[in-house]
Design a protein around this motif. Structure first.
Motif, PDB file in Angstrom:
ATOM      1  N   PHE A  60      86.687  36.788  59.622  1.00  0.00           N
ATOM      2  CA  PHE A  60      85.976  36.677  58.351  1.00  0.00           C
ATOM      3  C   PHE A  60      86.786  37.305  57.215  1.00  0.00           C
ATOM      4  N   VAL A  61      87.259  38.533  57.413  1.00  0.00           N
ATOM      5  CA  VAL A  61      88.028  39.246  56.392  1.00  0.00           C
ATOM      6  C   VAL A  61      89.334  38.531  56.098  1.00  0.00           C
ATOM      7  N   CYS A  62      90.010  38.071  57.143  1.00  0.00           N
ATOM      8  CA  CYS A  62      91.283  37.365  56.955  1.00  0.00           C
ATOM      9  C   CYS A  62      91.108  36.143  56.062  1.00  0.00           C
ATOM     10  N   ARG A  63      90.055  35.397  56.289  1.00  0.00           N
ATOM     11  CA  ARG A  63      89.818  34.186  55.496  1.00  0.00           C
ATOM     12  C   ARG A  63      89.600  34.509  54.017  1.00  0.00           C
ATOM     13  N   ILE A  64      88.770  35.498  53.725  1.00  0.00           N
ATOM     14  CA  ILE A  64      88.454  35.850  52.337  1.00  0.00           C
ATOM     15  C   ILE A  64      89.662  36.466  51.640  1.00  0.00           C
ATOM     16  N   VAL A  65      90.329  37.392  52.303  1.00  0.00           N
ATOM     17  CA  VAL A  65      91.453  38.099  51.677  1.00  0.00           C
ATOM     18  C   VAL A  65      92.653  37.165  51.497  1.00  0.00           C
ATOM     19  N   THR A  66      92.857  36.244  52.422  1.00  0.00           N
ATOM     20  CA  THR A  66      93.953  35.281  52.284  1.00  0.00           C
ATOM     21  C   THR A  66      93.745  34.408  51.040  1.00  0.00           C
ATOM     22  N   LYS A  67      92.538  33.981  50.828  1.00  0.00           N
ATOM     23  CA  LYS A  67      92.212  33.195  49.628  1.00  0.00           C
ATOM     24  C   LYS A  67      92.468  34.013  48.366  1.00  0.00           C
ATOM     25  N   MET A  68      92.084  35.277  48.382  1.00  0.00           N
ATOM     26  CA  MET A  68      92.314  36.171  47.245  1.00  0.00           C
ATOM     27  C   MET A  68      93.815  36.377  47.013  1.00  0.00           C
ATOM     28  N   TYR A  69      94.562  36.556  48.091  1.00  0.00           N
ATOM     29  CA  TYR A  69      96.006  36.765  47.982  1.00  0.00           C
ATOM     30  C   TYR A  69      96.680  35.555  47.332  1.00  0.00           C
ATOM     31  N   THR A  70      96.314  34.377  47.778  1.00  0.00           N
ATOM     32  CA  THR A  70      96.886  33.152  47.203  1.00  0.00           C
ATOM     33  C   THR A  70      96.617  33.077  45.701  1.00  0.00           C
ATOM     34  N   SER A  71      95.417  33.469  45.310  1.00  0.00           N
ATOM     35  CA  SER A  71      95.052  33.453  43.896  1.00  0.00           C
ATOM     36  C   SER A  71      95.878  34.447  43.091  1.00  0.00           C
ATOM     37  N   LEU A  72      96.088  35.664  43.626  1.00  0.00           N
ATOM     38  CA  LEU A  72      96.835  36.702  42.902  1.00  0.00           C
ATOM     39  C   LEU A  72      98.336  36.417  42.881  1.00  0.00           C
ATOM     40  N   VAL A  73      98.842  35.720  43.879  1.00  0.00           N
ATOM     41  CA  VAL A  73     100.244  35.285  43.831  1.00  0.00           C
ATOM     42  C   VAL A  73     100.444  34.321  42.665  1.00  0.00           C
ATOM     43  N   ALA A  74      99.482  33.408  42.514  1.00  0.00           N
ATOM     44  CA  ALA A  74      99.577  32.421  41.437  1.00  0.00           C
ATOM     45  C   ALA A  74      99.394  33.048  40.056  1.00  0.00           C
ATOM     46  N   SER A  75      98.459  34.003  39.944  1.00  0.00           N
ATOM     47  CA  SER A  75      98.124  34.550  38.620  1.00  0.00           C
ATOM     48  C   SER A  75      98.968  35.748  38.220  1.00  0.00           C
ATOM     49  N   ASP A  76      99.331  36.592  39.197  1.00  0.00           N
ATOM     50  CA  ASP A  76     100.020  37.851  38.871  1.00  0.00           C
ATOM     51  C   ASP A  76     101.336  38.040  39.617  1.00  0.00           C
ATOM     52  N   HIS A  77     101.727  37.060  40.420  1.00  0.00           N
ATOM     53  CA  HIS A  77     103.009  37.132  41.152  1.00  0.00           C
ATOM     54  C   HIS A  77     103.144  38.441  41.931  1.00  0.00           C
ATOM     55  N   ILE A  78     102.070  38.821  42.624  1.00  0.00           N
ATOM     56  CA  ILE A  78     102.100  40.110  43.314  1.00  0.00           C
ATOM     57  C   ILE A  78     103.118  40.156  44.445  1.00  0.00           C
ATOM     58  N   ASN A  79     103.584  39.002  44.881  1.00  0.00           N
ATOM     59  CA  ASN A  79     104.578  38.952  45.961  1.00  0.00           C
ATOM     60  C   ASN A  79     105.995  39.221  45.487  1.00  0.00           C
ATOM     61  N   THR A  80     106.202  39.272  44.178  1.00  0.00           N
ATOM     62  CA  THR A  80     107.554  39.523  43.640  1.00  0.00           C
ATOM     63  C   THR A  80     107.545  40.670  42.627  1.00  0.00           C
ATOM     64  N   GLN A  81     106.606  41.559  42.732  1.00  0.00           N
ATOM     65  CA  GLN A  81     106.493  42.665  41.775  1.00  0.00           C
ATOM     66  C   GLN A  81     107.685  43.625  41.898  1.00  0.00           C
ATOM     67  N   THR A  82     107.981  44.296  40.801  1.00  0.00           N
ATOM     68  CA  THR A  82     109.038  45.310  40.774  1.00  0.00           C
ATOM     69  C   THR A  82     108.411  46.680  40.519  1.00  0.00           C
ATOM     70  N   SER A  83     109.231  47.707  40.598  1.00  0.00           N
ATOM     71  CA  SER A  83     108.718  49.063  40.396  1.00  0.00           C
ATOM     72  C   SER A  83     108.270  49.305  38.961  1.00  0.00           C
ATOM     73  N   HIS A  84     108.678  48.411  38.048  1.00  0.00           N
ATOM     74  CA  HIS A  84     108.288  48.576  36.641  1.00  0.00           C
ATOM     75  C   HIS A  84     107.263  47.546  36.190  1.00  0.00           C
ATOM     76  N   ASN A  85     107.221  46.453  36.871  1.00  0.00           N
ATOM     77  CA  ASN A  85     106.313  45.376  36.468  1.00  0.00           C
ATOM     78  C   ASN A  85     105.419  44.996  37.651  1.00  0.00           C
ATOM     79  N   TYR A  86     104.240  45.592  37.678  1.00  0.00           N
ATOM     80  CA  TYR A  86     103.332  45.346  38.801  1.00  0.00           C
ATOM     81  C   TYR A  86     101.888  45.529  38.361  1.00  0.00           C
ATOM     82  N   LEU A  87     100.996  44.999  39.139  1.00  0.00           N
ATOM     83  CA  LEU A  87      99.566  45.081  38.864  1.00  0.00           C
ATOM     84  C   LEU A  87      99.066  46.473  39.256  1.00  0.00           C
TER      85      LEU A  87
END
Length: 304
Positions: A60-87
């Motif tokens: 259950f958690v995996c399904r919900i959090v995976t959907k959230m992760y996909t959304s934040l990758v698209a909106s905030d690029h959390i998968n490529t954040q740097t030490s100066h530019n991050y959420l």
């Protein structure tokens, strides 16, 4: 064939005096499981949490959090954040994100937060950002992710429905934490029944498909039913004790993994489960002695 059926069938074919010997052996046998009823209820609740609820929550958690992760990758690029530019903060709930909990940052850099690797590389690392570091020791939504962490993820992330979050909080407070604190006396028949009722309510609110929900609820019902039988266990219920022991051994092994249990009662929990394992072994030994006595009676009868 169940042991109860074997003995019943055997007795029906023996003379009255030998039937009496078997019944006397049953009545005087020391082969009973030396556990108080409240301890037995505690064991069964732990097995329901570990064997049924926790695996369901991982999916259950995996399904919900995976959907959230996909959304934040698209909106905030959390998968490529740097030490100066991050959420820094999750804006919908104004939650300050805990980057110490991912990429081994605490071990590698300690308080030197400017050196942290801020890339959020997968959904389970995203979930860690919402937890205290000591609870975020899992490496996936698998056996390393225990019920304590899973319930905290649900409670702390707004992507889960409010009714699910409310029940998760109640399960954590009234069932999971009470169980982990090893206070056996509080596991009265009333609390035992109320806990299973809460687990069933929680599962129904998760919104999984009907087939999966029925399977999970069926498993919960099985543990509740077996638990009632376990509480009233006798010598002729040895098969059920064996089933409970197998599941308890898995639970004991789970708590022996340093990355699993994270609360302050971890060692107390381990100690109690190991004690109960000893009781199971004593029961098996005594049951074996009792069966040998029955075998001797039957052997002697065969030469009459």
């Amino acid at each position: 064939m169940a042991l109860h059926s074997i003995i019943s069938s055997l007795q029906s074919r023996l003379p009255q005096d030998l039937q009496g010997q078997i019944q006397a052996s049953v009545s005087s046998s020391t082969g009973t499981l030396d556990l108080d009823d409240d301890v037995k209820r505690w064991v069964v609740i732990g097995l329901g949490l570990h064997n049924v609820l926790t695996p369901a929550l991982r999916i259950f958690v995996c399904r919900i959090v995976t959907k959230m992760y996909t959304s934040l990758v698209a909106s905030d690029h959390i998968n490529t954040q740097t030490s100066h530019n991050y959420l820094r903060t999750y804006l919908p709930t104004k939650t300050k994100l805990n980057y110490e909990a991912i990429n081994n940052n605490k071990t590698l850099y300690g308080g030197q937060t400017w050196k942290y690797d801020r890339c959020v590389k997968n959904p389970f690392d995203l979930s860690k950002l919402f937890l205290p570091t000591h609870m975020a020791q899992y490496i996936a939504f698998d056996s390393t992710c225990d019920s304590s962490a899973l319930l905290a993820i649900i409670i702390n992330i707004d992507q889960f429905p409010l009714v699910v979050q409310e029940d998760a909080n109640e399960v954590r407070t009234s069932v999971r934490n009470c169980w982990a604190h090893c206070n056996f006396l509080q596991w009265t028949p009333t609390k035992f029944a109320a806990s299973f009722q809460l687990l069933e309510s929680f599962i129904k609110k998760m919104g999984v498909n009907a087939t999966e929900e029925n399977r999970i609820l069926g498993d919960i019902h099985k543990w509740k039913t077996d638990g009632m039988n376990f509480i009233n266990i006798s010598m002729l219920g040895a098969e059920l004790v064996g089933e409970i022991q197998t599941a308890t051994q898995a639970l004991t092994k789970c708590t022996q993994e340093d990355t699993i249990e994270t609360d302050s009662n971890f060692h107390q929990l381990q100690k109690q489960l190991i004690k109960i394992e000893t009781k199971f072994e004593e029961f098996k030994t005594n049951t074996g002695k009792w069966l040998n006595e029955i075998g001797t009676v039957c052997f002697n009868f065969s030469f009459l």
